[in-house]
Design a protein around this motif. Structure first.
Motif, short mmCIF file in Angstrom:
data_model
loop_
_atom_site.label_atom_id
_atom_site.label_comp_id
_atom_site.label_asym_id
_atom_site.label_seq_id
_atom_site.Cartn_x
_atom_site.Cartn_y
_atom_site.Cartn_z
N THR A 108 -10.93 69.84 45.33
CA THR A 108 -11.75 69.01 44.46
C THR A 108 -10.93 67.82 44.02
O THR A 108 -9.72 67.79 44.14
CB THR A 108 -12.28 69.81 43.24
N GLY A 109 -11.62 66.83 43.52
CA GLY A 109 -10.97 65.61 43.03
C GLY A 109 -12.04 64.62 42.62
O GLY A 109 -13.23 64.92 42.62
N PRO A 110 -11.61 63.40 42.28
CA PRO A 110 -12.57 62.38 41.87
C PRO A 110 -13.60 62.13 42.98
O PRO A 110 -13.26 62.11 44.16
CB PRO A 110 -11.70 61.14 41.66
N GLN A 111 -14.87 61.95 42.55
CA GLN A 111 -15.96 61.80 43.52
C GLN A 111 -16.97 60.75 43.09
O GLN A 111 -18.13 60.79 43.47
CB GLN A 111 -16.68 63.14 43.66
N ALA A 112 -16.51 59.77 42.29
CA ALA A 112 -17.44 58.78 41.73
C ALA A 112 -17.76 57.63 42.69
O ALA A 112 -18.79 56.98 42.54
CB ALA A 112 -16.87 58.23 40.43
N THR A 113 -16.90 57.38 43.67
CA THR A 113 -17.11 56.26 44.58
C THR A 113 -17.05 56.75 46.03
O THR A 113 -16.47 57.81 46.31
CB THR A 113 -16.02 55.18 44.38
N PRO A 114 -17.60 55.96 46.93
CA PRO A 114 -17.49 56.34 48.35
C PRO A 114 -16.03 56.47 48.80
O PRO A 114 -15.71 57.33 49.61
CB PRO A 114 -18.19 55.19 49.08
N GLU A 115 -15.14 55.63 48.27
CA GLU A 115 -13.73 55.71 48.62
C GLU A 115 -13.13 57.03 48.16
O GLU A 115 -12.34 57.66 48.89
CB GLU A 115 -12.95 54.54 48.01
N GLN A 116 -13.47 57.47 46.96
CA GLN A 116 -12.95 58.75 46.45
C GLN A 116 -13.48 59.92 47.26
O GLN A 116 -12.74 60.86 47.58
CB GLN A 116 -13.31 58.91 44.97
N ILE A 117 -14.74 59.86 47.63
CA ILE A 117 -15.32 60.93 48.45
C ILE A 117 -14.64 60.94 49.82
O ILE A 117 -14.33 62.00 50.37
CB ILE A 117 -16.84 60.77 48.57
N GLY A 118 -14.38 59.75 50.37
CA GLY A 118 -13.68 59.66 51.65
C GLY A 118 -12.28 60.23 51.56
O GLY A 118 -11.84 60.95 52.47
N ASP A 119 -11.57 59.94 50.47
CA ASP A 119 -10.22 60.48 50.28
C ASP A 119 -10.26 62.00 50.16
O ASP A 119 -9.45 62.70 50.76
CB ASP A 119 -9.57 59.86 49.04
N LEU A 120 -11.22 62.48 49.41
CA LEU A 120 -11.38 63.93 49.24
C LEU A 120 -11.66 64.59 50.59
O LEU A 120 -11.05 65.62 50.93
CB LEU A 120 -12.50 64.22 48.25
N SER A 121 -12.52 64.00 51.37
CA SER A 121 -12.86 64.54 52.69
C SER A 121 -11.64 64.51 53.62
O SER A 121 -11.37 65.49 54.34
CB SER A 121 -14.00 63.73 53.30
N GLU A 122 -10.89 63.42 53.59
CA GLU A 122 -9.69 63.31 54.43
C GLU A 122 -8.66 64.36 54.05
O GLU A 122 -8.10 65.04 54.91
CB GLU A 122 -9.09 61.92 54.28
N ARG A 123 -8.43 64.52 52.75
CA ARG A 123 -7.44 65.51 52.30
C ARG A 123 -7.90 66.93 52.61
O ARG A 123 -7.10 67.80 52.92
CB ARG A 123 -7.19 65.37 50.81
#
Length: 70
Positions: free
Chosen positions: A3-18
C-alpha cells in the motif's frame, strides 16, 4: 500486500511498479482475503492517503506484520 499513496496517476503507477518489484499484490485489488495476507509493505507517504490509512488499520487489527519501504 503493498500500500502507499494513491491520490494521483503517478502514485498509482509507482505503487504498481513497486508491487511488481516485490512480487506483492496491491491493496487496491479486490479479489483477496485479508486473512491470507502475510505482511503489508507500505511506501513512504502512506500516512497521507486515506486508503492506505485504512489498509494499515486493517493490518494492525489482524496483527499482520508491517514493513516500511523507502
Amino acid at each position: 500486500m503493498i500500500t502507499g499513496p494513491q491520490a494521483t496517476p503517478e502514485q498509482i503507477g509507482d505503487l504498481s511498479e513497486r508491487a511488481g518489484v516485490y512480487g506483492a499484490r496491491m491493496a487496491t485489488d479486490t479479489d483477496f482475503a485479508w486473512t491470507a495476507v502475510t505482511r503489508l509493505l507500505r511506501l513512504t507517504g502512506w500516512d497521507t492517503c486515506p486508503l492506505s490509512l485504512a489498509d494499515v488499520g486493517i493490518a494492525v487489527a489482524l496483527a499482520i506484520p508491517i514493513v516500511d519501504l523507502t
